[in-house]
Design a protein around this motif. Structure first.
Motif, PDB file in Angstrom:
ATOM      1  N   MET A   1      35.772  58.072  70.040  1.00 19.18           N
ATOM      2  CA  MET A   1      35.915  56.741  69.487  1.00 19.18           C
ATOM      3  C   MET A   1      36.615  56.847  68.136  1.00 19.18           C
ATOM      4  N   ALA A   2      37.660  56.098  67.970  1.00 19.02           N
ATOM      5  CA  ALA A   2      38.437  56.146  66.732  1.00 19.02           C
ATOM      6  C   ALA A   2      37.724  55.369  65.626  1.00 19.02           C
ATOM      7  N   LYS A   3      37.746  55.948  64.446  1.00 17.79           N
ATOM      8  CA  LYS A   3      37.140  55.288  63.291  1.00 17.79           C
ATOM      9  C   LYS A   3      38.145  54.310  62.697  1.00 17.79           C
ATOM     10  N   LYS A   4      37.698  53.090  62.428  1.00 23.23           N
ATOM     11  CA  LYS A   4      38.591  52.077  61.879  1.00 23.23           C
ATOM     12  C   LYS A   4      38.776  52.324  60.381  1.00 23.23           C
ATOM     13  N   ARG A   5      40.021  52.311  59.941  1.00 25.09           N
ATOM     14  CA  ARG A   5      40.340  52.557  58.534  1.00 25.09           C
ATOM     15  C   ARG A   5      40.191  51.263  57.749  1.00 25.09           C
ATOM     16  N   ARG A   6      39.552  51.343  56.584  1.00 24.03           N
ATOM     17  CA  ARG A   6      39.393  50.179  55.718  1.00 24.03           C
ATOM     18  C   ARG A   6      40.700  49.941  54.961  1.00 24.03           C
ATOM     19  N   ARG A   7      41.044  48.676  54.787  1.00 20.59           N
ATOM     20  CA  ARG A   7      42.301  48.323  54.127  1.00 20.59           C
ATOM     21  C   ARG A   7      42.235  48.507  52.621  1.00 20.59           C
ATOM     22  N   ASN A   8      41.079  48.263  52.028  1.00 21.10           N
ATOM     23  CA  ASN A   8      40.940  48.320  50.566  1.00 21.10           C
ATOM     24  C   ASN A   8      39.853  49.313  50.181  1.00 21.10           C
ATOM     25  N   THR A   9      40.065  49.967  49.049  1.00 18.41           N
ATOM     26  CA  THR A   9      39.047  50.874  48.545  1.00 18.41           C
ATOM     27  C   THR A   9      37.904  50.058  47.958  1.00 18.41           C
ATOM     28  N   PRO A  10      36.721  50.654  47.863  1.00 13.48           N
ATOM     29  CA  PRO A  10      35.606  49.941  47.230  1.00 13.48           C
ATOM     30  C   PRO A  10      35.908  49.559  45.771  1.00 13.48           C
ATOM     31  N   ALA A  11      36.662  50.392  45.070  1.00 12.32           N
ATOM     32  CA  ALA A  11      37.006  50.087  43.680  1.00 12.32           C
ATOM     33  C   ALA A  11      37.889  48.837  43.593  1.00 12.32           C
ATOM     34  N   PHE A  12      38.861  48.730  44.495  1.00 14.49           N
ATOM     35  CA  PHE A  12      39.735  47.555  44.478  1.00 14.49           C
ATOM     36  C   PHE A  12      38.961  46.293  44.847  1.00 14.49           C
ATOM     37  N   THR A  13      38.059  46.405  45.809  1.00 15.36           N
ATOM     38  CA  THR A  13      37.220  45.269  46.192  1.00 15.36           C
ATOM     39  C   THR A  13      36.361  44.826  45.010  1.00 15.36           C
ATOM     40  N   MET A  14      35.766  45.790  44.318  1.00 16.73           N
ATOM     41  CA  MET A  14      34.950  45.459  43.152  1.00 16.73           C
ATOM     42  C   MET A  14      35.796  44.800  42.067  1.00 16.73           C
ATOM     43  N   LEU A  15      36.996  45.300  41.846  1.00 12.94           N
ATOM     44  CA  LEU A  15      37.882  44.732  40.839  1.00 12.94           C
ATOM     45  C   LEU A  15      38.239  43.283  41.179  1.00 12.94           C
ATOM     46  N   ALA A  16      38.491  43.012  42.439  1.00 11.76           N
ATOM     47  CA  ALA A  16      38.827  41.651  42.860  1.00 11.76           C
ATOM     48  C   ALA A  16      37.659  40.698  42.618  1.00 11.76           C
ATOM     49  N   TRP A  17      36.463  41.106  43.031  1.00  7.45           N
ATOM     50  CA  TRP A  17      35.291  40.245  42.820  1.00  7.45           C
ATOM     51  C   TRP A  17      34.966  40.103  41.333  1.00  7.45           C
ATOM     52  N   LEU A  18      35.086  41.180  40.588  1.00  6.51           N
ATOM     53  CA  LEU A  18      34.804  41.128  39.155  1.00  6.51           C
ATOM     54  C   LEU A  18      35.772  40.188  38.449  1.00  6.51           C
ATOM     55  N   GLY A  19      37.040  40.258  38.810  1.00  8.45           N
ATOM     56  CA  GLY A  19      38.023  39.349  38.221  1.00  8.45           C
ATOM     57  C   GLY A  19      37.701  37.899  38.526  1.00  8.45           C
ATOM     58  N   LEU A  20      37.347  37.616  39.773  1.00 13.47           N
ATOM     59  CA  LEU A  20      36.976  36.246  40.138  1.00 13.47           C
ATOM     60  C   LEU A  20      35.777  35.764  39.332  1.00 13.47           C
ATOM     61  N   ILE A  21      34.756  36.581  39.244  1.00 14.76           N
ATOM     62  CA  ILE A  21      33.534  36.180  38.543  1.00 14.76           C
ATOM     63  C   ILE A  21      33.781  36.011  37.052  1.00 14.76           C
ATOM     64  N   VAL A  22      34.447  36.968  36.432  1.00 15.08           N
ATOM     65  CA  VAL A  22      34.676  36.907  34.980  1.00 15.08           C
ATOM     66  C   VAL A  22      35.528  35.704  34.606  1.00 15.08           C
ATOM     67  N   PHE A  23      36.619  35.492  35.306  1.00 17.74           N
ATOM     68  CA  PHE A  23      37.498  34.390  34.929  1.00 17.74           C
ATOM     69  C   PHE A  23      36.897  33.031  35.274  1.00 17.74           C
ATOM     70  N   THR A  24      36.104  32.967  36.329  1.00 15.87           N
ATOM     71  CA  THR A  24      35.392  31.723  36.620  1.00 15.87           C
ATOM     72  C   THR A  24      34.387  31.420  35.517  1.00 15.87           C
ATOM     73  N   LEU A  25      33.666  32.437  35.079  1.00 16.34           N
ATOM     74  CA  LEU A  25      32.721  32.237  33.976  1.00 16.34           C
ATOM     75  C   LEU A  25      33.437  31.808  32.697  1.00 16.34           C
ATOM     76  N   LEU A  26      34.582  32.414  32.423  1.00 14.21           N
ATOM     77  CA  LEU A  26      35.334  32.034  31.231  1.00 14.21           C
ATOM     78  C   LEU A  26      35.783  30.570  31.285  1.00 14.21           C
ATOM     79  N   VAL A  27      36.191  30.114  32.465  1.00 15.06           N
ATOM     80  CA  VAL A  27      36.592  28.712  32.610  1.00 15.06           C
ATOM     81  C   VAL A  27      35.393  27.805  32.360  1.00 15.06           C
ATOM     82  N   PHE A  28      34.242  28.154  32.929  1.00 14.15           N
ATOM     83  CA  PHE A  28      33.066  27.309  32.747  1.00 14.15           C
ATOM     84  C   PHE A  28      32.552  27.332  31.308  1.00 14.15           C
ATOM     85  N   VAL A  29      32.651  28.465  30.631  1.00 11.67           N
ATOM     86  CA  VAL A  29      32.284  28.518  29.213  1.00 11.67           C
ATOM     87  C   VAL A  29      33.232  27.635  28.404  1.00 11.67           C
TER      88      VAL A  29
END
Length: 78
Positions: A1-29
């Protein structure tokens, strides 16, 4: 059974979510400290939430359409 390759690294995924959260918080502040009446702040908050929701929806639709195109092209190559 072939293992499916992930498109994004965990670090890039974390960076994307962190950017969304930080900038959303900055807008609300910024909106919280805005010297305007409540209905003006409400208008900006509704717009901000709408943009965030729409960006998730557009990203999903674009990804799904791309995957569908790849599946259709793959079926004709066989």
């Amino acid at each position: 059974m072939a293992k499916k390759r992930r498109r994004n690294t965990p670090a890039f995924t974390m960076l994307a979510w962190l950017g969304l959260i930080v900038f959303t918080l900055l807008v609300f502040v910024g909106l919280y400290t805005l010297d305007a009446e409540l209905y003006v702040k409400g208008y900006y908050i509704m717009g901000t939430v709408g943009i965030i929701i729409s960006s998730f929806t557009v990203a999903k639709v674009v990804r799904d359409n791309q995957e569908d195109d790849d599946d259709v092209k793959g079926n004709f190559d066989s």
